[in-house]
Design a protein around this motif. Structure first.
Motif, PDB file in Angstrom:
ATOM      1  N   GLU A 159     -34.584 -24.201 -23.158  1.00 40.96           N
ATOM      2  CA  GLU A 159     -34.919 -22.862 -23.642  1.00 40.96           C
ATOM      3  C   GLU A 159     -36.126 -22.338 -22.882  1.00 40.96           C
ATOM      4  O   GLU A 159     -36.896 -23.105 -22.295  1.00 40.96           O
ATOM      5  N   PHE A 160     -36.281 -21.011 -22.885  1.00 42.88           N
ATOM      6  CA  PHE A 160     -37.377 -20.405 -22.144  1.00 42.88           C
ATOM      7  C   PHE A 160     -37.684 -19.039 -22.748  1.00 42.88           C
ATOM      8  O   PHE A 160     -36.771 -18.296 -23.125  1.00 42.88           O
ATOM      9  N   THR A 161     -38.965 -18.717 -22.837  1.00 46.18           N
ATOM     10  CA  THR A 161     -39.404 -17.431 -23.360  1.00 46.18           C
ATOM     11  C   THR A 161     -40.095 -16.639 -22.246  1.00 46.18           C
ATOM     12  O   THR A 161     -40.932 -17.185 -21.520  1.00 46.18           O
ATOM     13  N   ILE A 162     -39.728 -15.370 -22.116  1.00 43.57           N
ATOM     14  CA  ILE A 162     -40.345 -14.479 -21.129  1.00 43.57           C
ATOM     15  C   ILE A 162     -41.329 -13.559 -21.843  1.00 43.57           C
ATOM     16  O   ILE A 162     -40.950 -12.862 -22.780  1.00 43.57           O
ATOM     17  N   GLU A 163     -42.567 -13.564 -21.413  1.00 43.63           N
ATOM     18  CA  GLU A 163     -43.523 -12.556 -21.865  1.00 43.63           C
ATOM     19  C   GLU A 163     -43.596 -11.502 -20.761  1.00 43.63           C
ATOM     20  O   GLU A 163     -44.193 -11.711 -19.711  1.00 43.63           O
ATOM     21  N   TYR A 164     -42.961 -10.365 -21.008  1.00 40.91           N
ATOM     22  CA  TYR A 164     -42.841  -9.341 -19.973  1.00 40.91           C
ATOM     23  C   TYR A 164     -44.189  -8.887 -19.435  1.00 40.91           C
ATOM     24  O   TYR A 164     -44.322  -8.556 -18.247  1.00 40.91           O
ATOM     25  N   ASP A 165     -45.207  -8.871 -20.295  1.00 45.40           N
ATOM     26  CA  ASP A 165     -46.526  -8.383 -19.878  1.00 45.40           C
ATOM     27  C   ASP A 165     -47.158  -9.253 -18.802  1.00 45.40           C
ATOM     28  O   ASP A 165     -48.072  -8.808 -18.102  1.00 45.40           O
ATOM     29  N   LYS A 166     -46.697 -10.490 -18.656  1.00 43.35           N
ATOM     30  CA  LYS A 166     -47.319 -11.431 -17.728  1.00 43.35           C
ATOM     31  C   LYS A 166     -46.486 -11.684 -16.478  1.00 43.35           C
ATOM     32  O   LYS A 166     -46.873 -12.495 -15.629  1.00 43.35           O
ATOM     33  N   GLN A 167     -45.353 -11.018 -16.344  1.00 40.69           N
ATOM     34  CA  GLN A 167     -44.443 -11.285 -15.237  1.00 40.69           C
ATOM     35  C   GLN A 167     -44.751 -10.416 -14.020  1.00 40.69           C
ATOM     36  O   GLN A 167     -44.841  -9.198 -14.118  1.00 40.69           O
ATOM     37  N   ASP A 168     -44.904 -11.060 -12.871  1.00 43.47           N
ATOM     38  CA  ASP A 168     -45.079 -10.321 -11.617  1.00 43.47           C
ATOM     39  C   ASP A 168     -43.758  -9.692 -11.192  1.00 43.47           C
ATOM     40  O   ASP A 168     -42.683 -10.261 -11.405  1.00 43.47           O
ATOM     41  N   ASN A 235     -32.981 -17.298 -12.783  1.00 47.10           N
ATOM     42  CA  ASN A 235     -33.904 -18.369 -12.386  1.00 47.10           C
ATOM     43  C   ASN A 235     -33.790 -19.561 -13.326  1.00 47.10           C
ATOM     44  O   ASN A 235     -33.841 -20.721 -12.891  1.00 47.10           O
ATOM     45  N   PHE A 236     -33.674 -19.277 -14.616  1.00 47.40           N
ATOM     46  CA  PHE A 236     -33.531 -20.323 -15.626  1.00 47.40           C
ATOM     47  C   PHE A 236     -32.265 -21.143 -15.368  1.00 47.40           C
ATOM     48  O   PHE A 236     -32.286 -22.377 -15.403  1.00 47.40           O
ATOM     49  N   ARG A 237     -31.174 -20.456 -15.100  1.00 49.48           N
ATOM     50  CA  ARG A 237     -29.913 -21.150 -14.818  1.00 49.48           C
ATOM     51  C   ARG A 237     -30.008 -21.982 -13.548  1.00 49.48           C
ATOM     52  O   ARG A 237     -29.569 -23.141 -13.513  1.00 49.48           O
ATOM     53  N   GLN A 238     -30.613 -21.400 -12.503  1.00 44.79           N
ATOM     54  CA  GLN A 238     -30.710 -22.092 -11.227  1.00 44.79           C
ATOM     55  C   GLN A 238     -31.638 -23.297 -11.307  1.00 44.79           C
ATOM     56  O   GLN A 238     -31.355 -24.355 -10.728  1.00 44.79           O
ATOM     57  N   SER A 239     -32.761 -23.163 -12.034  1.00 43.45           N
ATOM     58  CA  SER A 239     -33.736 -24.254 -12.118  1.00 43.45           C
ATOM     59  C   SER A 239     -33.168 -25.481 -12.810  1.00 43.45           C
ATOM     60  O   SER A 239     -33.648 -26.605 -12.596  1.00 43.45           O
ATOM     61  N   ARG A 240     -32.149 -25.286 -13.618  1.00 44.15           N
ATOM     62  CA  ARG A 240     -31.504 -26.406 -14.315  1.00 44.15           C
ATOM     63  C   ARG A 240     -30.193 -26.808 -13.672  1.00 44.15           C
ATOM     64  O   ARG A 240     -29.420 -27.575 -14.234  1.00 44.15           O
ATOM     65  N   GLU A 241     -29.959 -26.273 -12.478  1.00 42.23           N
ATOM     66  CA  GLU A 241     -28.755 -26.581 -11.691  1.00 42.23           C
ATOM     67  C   GLU A 241     -27.493 -26.359 -12.508  1.00 42.23           C
ATOM     68  O   GLU A 241     -26.593 -27.193 -12.558  1.00 42.23           O
ATOM     69  N   LEU A 242     -27.450 -25.187 -13.159  1.00 42.15           N
ATOM     70  CA  LEU A 242     -26.307 -24.826 -13.991  1.00 42.15           C
ATOM     71  C   LEU A 242     -25.648 -23.552 -13.464  1.00 42.15           C
ATOM     72  O   LEU A 242     -25.196 -22.703 -14.228  1.00 42.15           O
ATOM     73  N   GLY A 243     -25.600 -23.423 -12.149  1.00 40.13           N
ATOM     74  CA  GLY A 243     -25.110 -22.213 -11.520  1.00 40.13           C
ATOM     75  C   GLY A 243     -23.683 -21.857 -11.867  1.00 40.13           C
ATOM     76  O   GLY A 243     -23.270 -20.706 -11.719  1.00 40.13           O
ATOM     77  N   HIS A 244     -22.908 -22.833 -12.350  1.00 37.22           N
ATOM     78  CA  HIS A 244     -21.507 -22.566 -12.706  1.00 37.22           C
ATOM     79  C   HIS A 244     -21.359 -22.137 -14.165  1.00 37.22           C
ATOM     80  O   HIS A 244     -20.246 -21.856 -14.611  1.00 37.22           O
ATOM     81  N   TRP A 245     -22.470 -22.084 -14.905  1.00 35.87           N
ATOM     82  CA  TRP A 245     -22.404 -21.643 -16.304  1.00 35.87           C
ATOM     83  C   TRP A 245     -22.503 -20.119 -16.373  1.00 35.87           C
ATOM     84  O   TRP A 245     -23.387 -19.523 -15.748  1.00 35.87           O
ATOM     85  N   PRO A 246     -21.650 -19.479 -17.134  1.00 39.84           N
ATOM     86  CA  PRO A 246     -21.758 -18.026 -17.313  1.00 39.84           C
ATOM     87  C   PRO A 246     -22.993 -17.674 -18.136  1.00 39.84           C
ATOM     88  O   PRO A 246     -23.526 -18.515 -18.876  1.00 39.84           O
ATOM     89  N   CYS A 247     -23.431 -16.427 -18.022  1.00 37.44           N
ATOM     90  CA  CYS A 247     -24.590 -15.947 -18.762  1.00 37.44           C
ATOM     91  C   CYS A 247     -24.179 -14.791 -19.666  1.00 37.44           C
ATOM     92  O   CYS A 247     -23.446 -13.897 -19.245  1.00 37.44           O
ATOM     93  N   ILE A 248     -24.663 -14.821 -20.899  1.00 36.19           N
ATOM     94  CA  ILE A 248     -24.465 -13.738 -21.855  1.00 36.19           C
ATOM     95  C   ILE A 248     -25.840 -13.231 -22.259  1.00 36.19           C
ATOM     96  O   ILE A 248     -26.716 -14.021 -22.622  1.00 36.19           O
ATOM     97  N   ILE A 249     -26.043 -11.921 -22.167  1.00 37.36           N
ATOM     98  CA  ILE A 249     -27.325 -11.306 -22.507  1.00 37.36           C
ATOM     99  C   ILE A 249     -27.060 -10.231 -23.549  1.00 37.36           C
ATOM    100  O   ILE A 249     -26.397  -9.231 -23.264  1.00 37.36           O
TER     101      ILE A 249
END
Length: 447
Positions: A159-168, A235-249
């Motif tokens: 799992e991962f949380t994004i704080e938009y205020d801190k993202q470059d 980035n989250f998907r790639q960092s865990r080498e799960l590039g073949h997993w679909p993403c739902i947002i």
């Protein structure tokens, strides 16, 4: 003696669809009865909606995912003056049974919820129904985002949380504030989990939810946050080498389908009007630059409605942005999205398919009430996903991304409420416990 004739009976597609609809109604009724038993002293009432099954795909799906998204309207945010027609529907004793019953009625595999508070009440309901969940909240907020999933189908592996205020958003500046390129501190977040299918080798899905900044006038800031969300999901998907997993947002994006951020997400080019909306919202708020002088309050006009000073329609306590502030241009914003992947919308595609097939019925879209070309993506989103006494609009979506190994098809979706059912303004006892409408769609994954 005459032999008996046998017939190989095969139900039609229409008969199968009717059988599936009856099954879902039985399931909904059973869950409603269970909820009534859990709230003995309260009458659980919400308005069920029909499920729309789309023509079946010939390929047998490898995975089926039913996903729900819903902004629950945090109890800590409720002010009676904002919902003058909701009365008792604002009280927890009436709202919570309605919310819990509707959540469970969908029997979704995965649920994304926003403005979630009172976890001590919601979590036991989810656990009893067989769900595990993960929760995150922004700095200083009393409500947050929750992702729940059936524990007999998925296990959480990250799992991962994004704080938009801190993202470059840019690397061509030595100044930290300019690298972030934000127009305002909002404390909003994006939240994602990686869910592995139980008993399936290397199969799973990335699920992300978010609640973007609410203020209608801050168009640029929402577009920035949406671009960051897509980037970080990939980035989250790639960092865990799960590039073949679909993403739902899925979540409450706080923008309509004609907004620049929607077009950027789905890969449509920006219109001249959208570029103008972005330009006038490129400001620097006092939360970014404390030297900005505070806006003086204007006196109400003679009628006393104060419309000229409506804080939801103007940007106060801000100055025009300069190049040194690092805010992204239209081209740079587009690159932030294009470097990721184009999103597809479950409801936009589902309702477009229904209309293209000439399916009769209660089908009302955003493009029916707003001047938006039918060929432009977003025209077939729901007519409304939020409907109150004061504001009525479309803000909530279920997006997804294909992969090189999977094709995703929309198998069905839950109808939104008819306008006539919401005319009194949500939340409303007997209709819906939130000011937003829950969305639910079934996705089929195949190779």
């Amino acid at each position: 003696m005459e032999s008996k004739r046998t017939f190989d009976y095969k139900p039609t597609a229409e008969q199968l669809a009717l059988a599936e609809e009856r099954r879902r109604k039985r399931e909904t009724k059973k869950l409603q009865q269970q909820n009534t038993q859990n709230h003995v002293h309260l009458s659980q009432t919400f308005l069920p909606r029909p499920w729309r099954s789309l023509p079946s795909i010939q390929t047998t799906p490898q995975s089926i995912i039913k996903v729900m998204s819903w902004n629950l309207l945090a109890q800590c945010l409720i002010r009676s003056n904002l919902f003058p027609t909701s009365s008792k529907a604002l009280k927890t004793t009436h709202r919570e049974p309605m919310l819990h019953a509707e959540i469970l009625s969908h029997s979704a595999d995965i649920m994304c919820m926003q403005e979630v508070d009172r976890l001590d009440k919601l979590s036991p309901v989810l656990e009893q129904a067989g769900y595990s969940s993960a929760y995150a909240t922004g700095p200083g907020k009393q409500h947050g985002c929750l992702i729940a999933y059936k524990q007999d189908k998925y296990s959480r592996v990250g799992e991962f949380t994004i704080e938009y205020d801190k993202q470059d958003v840019r690397g061509d500046s030595s100044h930290p504030v300019a690298r972030i390129g934000s127009s305002r501190v909002t404390n909003n977040i994006g939240f994602m989990v990686a869910l592995a299918e139980v008993g399936a080798d290397q199969k799973g899905v990335i699920i992300a939810t978010t609640h973007l900044f609410w203020h209608p006038a801050f168009t640029y800031e929402r577009a920035r946050q949406a671009g960051i969300l897509v980037r970080e999901v990939l980035n989250f998907r790639q960092s865990r080498e799960l590039g073949h997993w679909p993403c739902i947002i899925a979540g409450d994006f706080n923008f309509a389908p004609d907004d620049p951020a929607y077009s950027l997400l789905v890969g449509d080019p920006l219109t001249e009007a959208q570029s103008h909306r972005l330009q006038i919202s490129r400001v620097i708020h006092i939360t970014i630059d404390p030297t900005v002088p505070q806006t003086k309050k204007k006196a109400d006009d003679e009628e006393g409605d104060g419309s000229e000073a409506d804080p939801d329609r103007v940007i106060n306590n801000s100055r025009a942005a300069t190049s040194s502030d690092g805010l992204l241009s239209d081209l740079e914003l587009t690159s932030l999205f294009v470097n990721g992947a184009k999103l597809r919308s479950a409801y936009d595609e589902g309702q477009r398919a229904e209309r293209d097939n000439g399916t009769p019925g209660d089908l009302h879209t955003f493009g029916d009430r707003v001047s938006l070309a039918p060929t432009r993506l977003g025209a077939h989103e729901p007519m409304w996903t939020s409907y109150t006494h004061y504001w009525k609009t479309t803000l909530d979506y279920i997006f997804f991304m294909d992969t090189s190994k999977h094709r995703i098809d929309i198998a069905g979706y839950l109808n939104t409420h008819r306008t006539t059912d919401m005319e009194a303004g949500l939340p409303q006892i007997g209709i819906c416990g939130s000011d937003h409408i829950s969305l639910c769609a079934e996705l089929h994954l195949s190779q």
